[in-house]
Scaffold this motif. Structure first.
Motif, mmCIF file in Angstrom:
data_model
loop_
_atom_site.group_PDB
_atom_site.id
_atom_site.type_symbol
_atom_site.label_atom_id
_atom_site.label_comp_id
_atom_site.label_asym_id
_atom_site.label_seq_id
_atom_site.Cartn_x
_atom_site.Cartn_y
_atom_site.Cartn_z
ATOM 1 N N UNK A 109 0.837 -1.209 0.000
ATOM 2 C CA UNK A 109 0.000 0.000 0.000
ATOM 3 C C UNK A 109 0.866 1.252 0.000
ATOM 4 N N UNK A 110 1.975 1.204 0.756
ATOM 5 C CA UNK A 110 2.863 2.365 0.841
ATOM 6 C C UNK A 110 3.514 2.703 -0.501
ATOM 7 N N UNK A 111 3.605 1.737 -1.416
ATOM 8 C CA UNK A 111 4.178 2.015 -2.726
ATOM 9 C C UNK A 111 3.316 3.026 -3.484
ATOM 10 N N UNK A 112 1.988 2.920 -3.302
ATOM 11 C CA UNK A 112 1.056 3.757 -4.056
ATOM 12 C C UNK A 112 0.477 4.904 -3.235
ATOM 13 N N UNK A 113 0.570 4.794 -1.887
ATOM 14 C CA UNK A 113 -0.085 5.815 -1.053
ATOM 15 C C UNK A 113 0.618 5.916 0.293
ATOM 16 N N UNK A 114 0.945 7.143 0.707
ATOM 17 C CA UNK A 114 1.561 7.371 2.015
ATOM 18 C C UNK A 114 0.510 7.946 2.951
ATOM 19 N N UNK A 115 0.201 7.271 4.060
ATOM 20 C CA UNK A 115 -0.818 7.760 4.992
ATOM 21 C C UNK A 115 -0.495 9.165 5.500
ATOM 22 N N UNK A 116 -1.497 10.002 5.586
ATOM 23 C CA UNK A 116 -1.322 11.376 6.065
ATOM 24 C C UNK A 116 -1.328 11.409 7.596
ATOM 25 N N UNK A 117 -1.242 12.622 8.148
ATOM 26 C CA UNK A 117 -1.238 12.789 9.602
ATOM 27 C C UNK A 117 -2.523 12.296 10.249
ATOM 28 N N UNK A 118 -3.581 12.210 9.474
ATOM 29 C CA UNK A 118 -4.848 11.705 10.027
ATOM 30 C C UNK A 118 -4.727 10.227 10.397
ATOM 31 N N UNK A 119 -3.943 9.476 9.635
ATOM 32 C CA UNK A 119 -3.834 8.031 9.812
ATOM 33 C C UNK A 119 -2.669 7.603 10.700
ATOM 34 N N UNK A 120 -1.583 8.380 10.700
ATOM 35 C CA UNK A 120 -0.335 7.918 11.297
ATOM 36 C C UNK A 120 -0.361 7.683 12.813
ATOM 37 N N UNK A 121 -1.090 8.479 13.625
ATOM 38 C CA UNK A 121 -1.106 8.171 15.074
ATOM 39 C C UNK A 121 -1.592 6.754 15.361
#
Length: 347
Positions: free
Chosen positions: A57-69
């Protein structure tokens, strides 16, 4: 004046990332079930699939600050809880049946394999943490050992992902080779069981590797493997203390002192307490199966979170060296296992 967010607000902030990690974990379980339906055996376990899916998933999309915590909570805190609860699932009751010499041989193989595997990793230029993760994964119980030791030594996500990915592939090869090697060396059922228990990573894979030699091989392999798993607690404790000592030297320059919880991580203390209670029969048998399922679920969710934090490019860059170190370490452990079986006359 800044105010700290309330507990409710912090919990709400975690939900998106935890939910995302859980969805990736569910997909991993689904793929594992598909493997079982198609070939009758899960060659790649959900734990490995979760980290691979997260990294994909990280290859196509990097989670934003909303997801990272929530993703970070899943990868770290949830994993620590799972390691702590794992202590309740292991007991020393079945260990005594192996006899003192075989017990010493198993512990010796694990310790020597960690030291030698780490030395090989460093010789190939692997960073300290990655070399240690690969060595412990090969010597103890593959992915579970890597997952348990990673928070203790504060390993980076890329190191964990690379170590798990390559030891997982190697683990499948070891399962296939054990029956062949046992047959070529003329081992009886006990010998094959000891060989499987000393070399194969996951418990289900030990059973699969020993199965061609019969029920005695399966039972022997399971108990030998249990002793290797029991080594996870002491090894993690020692590595945690060594890591804390290094940190303490740095703190000494600023005049600070590390607390007990920093010297021995809380989840390792809980692990050892629960293991002691299980060995004393103070944990009801009825809770063990659901507890084991809970530990598995939390670990897979944690691996999904870890995968979502990984940069696949960094893993690919380290690939050839990690693969070489893992393969050489596995061959070395196989040699140690054959030597132990020969010396003890178990073949």
């Amino acid at each position: 004046m800044l105010t700290r967010p309330s507990s409710g607000a912090r919990l709400i902030a975690l939900l998106p990332g935890v939910a995302l990690s859980a969805l990736v974990a569910l997909a991993a379980f689904g793929l594992q079930k598909l493997e079982l339906a198609l070939v009758g055996f899960a060659w790649i376990e959900a734990l490995v699939l979760a980290i691979l899916l997260g990294a994909a998933i990280r290859i196509f999309w990097s989670p934003s600050d909303r997801w990272m915590p929530g993703v970070r909570f899943s990868a770290k805190t949830l994993l620590e809880v799972a390691v702590a609860l794992l202590g309740a699932t292991v007991s020393g009751a079945a260990v005594a049946a192996l006899g003192p010499w075989l017990l010493l041989a198993i512990m010796g193989v694990v310790v020597v394999a960690i030291v030698a595997g780490y030395a090989i990793g460093r010789a190939f230029g692997l960073p300290h943490a990655m070399a240690l993760l690969v060595a412990c994964g090969n010597a103890i119980c593959g992915n579970s050992a890597i997952a348990a030791i990673a928070p203790t030594i504060e390993a980076e996500g890329e190191d964990v992902a690379a170590a798990i990915g390559f030891t997982a592939v190697l683990g499948i090869a070891v399962v296939l080779l054990v029956p062949v090697v046992g047959s070529l060396l003329g081992y009886d059922a006990t010998g094959v069981g000891v060989l499987a228990g000393l070399t194969v990573y996951a418990v289900p894979q030990v059973l699969a590797a020993a199965a061609p030699a019969g029920a005695v091989a399966i039972q022997t392999g399971a108990v030998v493997k249990l002793v290797r798993v029991l080594m996870l607690g002491p090894v993690t404790l020692v590595l945690g203390l060594m890591h804390a000592r290094s940190a303490q030297k740095g703190e000494a320059k600023t005049g600070k002192k590390l607390k007990l919880m920093q010297l021995v991580p809380w989840f390792i203390m809980v692990f050892l307490v629960l293991m002691g209670l299980r060995s004393l029969g103070m944990i009801p048998e009825v809770v063990l199966v659901p507890l084991d399922h809970a530990v598995t679920l939390m670990t897979v969710v944690a691996m999904a979170g870890l995968g979502l934090m990984v940069d696949p490019r960094a893993v690919a860059k380290a690939g050839p060296r990690v693969a070489a170190v893992a393969a050489i370490s596995a061959l070395m452990i196989g040699g140690f296992a054959v030597a132990a079986i020969t010396l003890l006359g178990l073949g």
